[in-house]
Design an enzyme around this catalytic site. Structure first.
Site: not given
Length: 457
Positions: A103, A160
């Site tokens: 990710c 993130h």
């Protein structure tokens, strides 16, 4: 006054003959009254033209760890009627890719429009990497371009792309941010969530919170252009459903494990994600802005192999095979994107920055050094995109993968794999010895990529 039948003027379109007759036989109006009517007509025309000239709204919905094999749209094992409907009303992509099979790098590539290697983020930002890794606040990113041009901007959900305050989304062009900074977290307990820079626990289930915040933002900004980034936590582990509240969890339950115990929970999380997509689309329609809103749905990498049936591709998350980075993707814009179309053009997440800014008419403020390419003409006119090489680097763990048309190469530590995806979509037969010239050319391209696409470039 245009009296011919017109799709934009239904009254004239219905009765052009009768209206033309009345206009020809009416007595001349006094100049003063004529001036008033002319001004009123000009005002009406200006108001009716406003929506067409207003920049389009942009909504990006990003799922986490969702593979093609998880969705009924791609003949997967979970029925997802709202995403199916979105596809019927829009464009389905069959060769769309995340820039990585994990990710953080994928999100960096999407936000910057450039290969993640240039930012030095090729792995998940977790553990010891949390302290010093993230997108520097001076980096040009998609939200900054839209914000500069008067757009309201927001991110709800997973970031993130840097845990420290200096990497926070509010420093990257987002007016509003509510969500988690790290990669995975409890779906019910949100003590580490942020509202902007402030730590703030938000009550509720992650998917519901992100959906609710997104719906509220759309309603509040329906009268101005906006960019909304909906970054779902679903369907990342832990595999907690809405009913798996802390007090109901069995002792010893392995919440992150891919197994028969968690499979039904995973299915429910996918279904809830599907409903969230539907709720957002319904809100856009109910707000009267569907004709001026582009929604793009996709995933940050392939699935975790939870499907109980055969999956369409080899590999999954943390893999350089197609299952690691070929992901579901759907574009929806009623009246602009042709309904029920399928696109097999090779595209990747970093193409979204130049594509969306081009569609919004913001190319002049978009950096000229992006690696991604604008697919505006492809989305709006089904016009082909020029052929190009695409690279999927996850060094040193998985090496580098490359796509050149239907040819796929994976190179790691001198081991070379070559596949013809046109005849071998599951990547079962290595053709490197049968096509030495193709293998040589692609390997050279990978070596050039690794030498030139480096941190700071």
């Amino acid at each position: 006054l245009h009296t011919a039948p017109s799709a934009t003027n239904p009254i004239l379109a219905k009765r052009p003959g009768k209206l033309r007759s009345r206009l020809m036989t009416t007595r001349p109006l006094p100049h003063a009254l004529l001036a008033v009517l002319s001004a009123a007509l000009a005002a009406v025309l200006t108001c009716s033209a406003a929506p067409a000239t207003r920049p389009p709204n942009i909504i990006i919905i990003l799922a986490d760890d969702l593979g093609c094999g998880d969705l009924s749209l791609y003949r997967g094992w979970v029925k997802t009627p709202r995403i199916d409907r979105m596809a019927r009303e829009g464009m389905t992509f069959t060769d769309f890719h995340s820039n990585s099979s994990v990710c953080s790098p994928t999100r960096v590539a999407f936000l910057t429009g450039r290969y993640q290697q240039r930012g030095g983020i090729v792995d998940v930002i977790v553990g010891s990497r949390e302290a010093g890794h993230g997108i520097p606040p001076t980096t040009p990113v998609i939200a900054k371009v839209f914000k500069k041009n008067g757009y309201a901007t927001a991110l709800y959900g997973k970031w993130h792309c840097g845990y420290q305050d200096r990497y926070n989304p509010v420093h990257h062009g987002f007016d509003e941010f509510v969500g988690l900074l790290n990669g995975g977290a409890d779906y019910h307990q949100h003590a580490t969530w942020r509202n902007g820079l402030a730590r703030q626990e938000v009550k509720g289930y992650s998917t519901d919170i992100i959906t609710r915040k997104s719906v509220d933002f759309i309603k509040r900004n329906k009268d101005r252009p906006f960019l909304l980034y909906v970054a779902h936590q679903a369907v990342h582990n832990p595999y907690q459903t809405r009913s798996d509240t802390p007090e109901k969890r069995e002792k010893g339950w392995k919440q992150n494990r891919v197994d028969d115990i968690n499979r039904p929970r995973y299915k429910k999380i996918v279904e809830d994600l599907d409903q969230s997509v539907g709720t957002i689309l319904d809100t856009v329609s109910a707000s009267g802005i569907a004709a001026n809103t582009l929604v793009f749905f996709w995933s940050d990498n392939g699935d975790v192999r939870m499907s109980p049936v055969e999956r369409p591709f080899r590999g999954g998350k943390f893999s350089q095979y197609e299952g690691g980075h070929r992901v579901p993707a759907v574009a929806w814009w009623p009246g602009k994107i042709k309904a029920d179309t399928t696109c097999d053009t090779l595209l990747a997440g970093f193409d979204l920055f130049p594509t969306l800014s081009d569609i919004a008419g913001l190319s002049a403020d978009t950096p000229d050094n992006l690696d991604g390419a604008s697919a505006k003409d492809l989305l709006l006119g089904q016009k082909p995109l020029p052929a190009r090489d695409l690279f999927f680097g996850y060094e040193p763990k998985l090496g580098t993968a490359m796509r050149r048309g239907h040819w796929k190469m994976i190179l790691k530590d001198g081991d070379v794999q070559l596949y013809n995806l046109a005849t071998d979509i599951r990547e079962t037969t290595n053709l490197v010895t049968r096509h030495p010239e193709i293998a040589k050319s692609m390997r050279q391209a990978i070596e050039r990529f690794k030498q030139t696409v480096v941190p700071g470039s």
